[in-house]
Design a protein around this motif. Structure first.
Motif: not given
Length: 150
Positions: A133, A137, A140
């Motif tokens: 994750r 992040v 993104s």
């Protein structure tokens, strides 16, 4: 008495950063945001303390004030500990170089080799959902536009 807060940067992996060619880092610069992605990376260009006629990419210290690991070590010895080298023979606040320097070029070379070879710990838990994750992040948010993951 005077006090100065020191927040020493981590030393691990500096040799790996120095191994990245200056041209590769400069190729990522986009000072005028020509590609319109909202990122305008500006490299720190500094004088080489070994040869002030050369302009180098500053990549060490929090503000990119030193070009190489050896320069960073010599600078830290001088400014943080009051130790002179051939790169920085004048102590902060003085006007006269100490001759010979307190730290020889051979000793500085040993320190440079030591710091440059301090390795980064191997990544653990490659399939960990939290780590994965974090990678998502990182991508993104657009961090990969300047901070390449490899």
């Amino acid at each position: 008495p005077f006090f100065s807060v020191r927040v020493a940067p981590p030393l691990v992996g500096l040799g790996l950063l120095e191994a990245v060619p200056e041209s590769a880092i400069l190729a990522l610069a986009d000072p005028a945001d020509a590609n319109g992605d909202g990122i305008s990376g500006r490299p720190a260009l500094i004088e080489d303390p070994s040869d002030p006629t050369k302009i180098r990419l500053g990549r060490f210290t929090y503000k990119g004030a030193q070009a190489t690991v050896a320069h960073q070590i010599a600078y830290a010895f001088n400014r943080d500990m009051g130790v002179t080298t051939s790169l920085f023979p004048v102590l902060d606040g003085d006007t006269v170089a100490q001759t010979p320097p307190e730290l020889s070029d051979t000793e500085l070379g040993h320190m440079n080799r030591y710091v440059s070879l301090l390795g980064v710990a191997a990544r653990r838990d490659l399939a960990d959902p939290v780590a994965l994750r974090g990678e998502e992040v990182f991508t993104s948010f657009g961090c990969v536009k300047c901070h390449t993951p490899t």
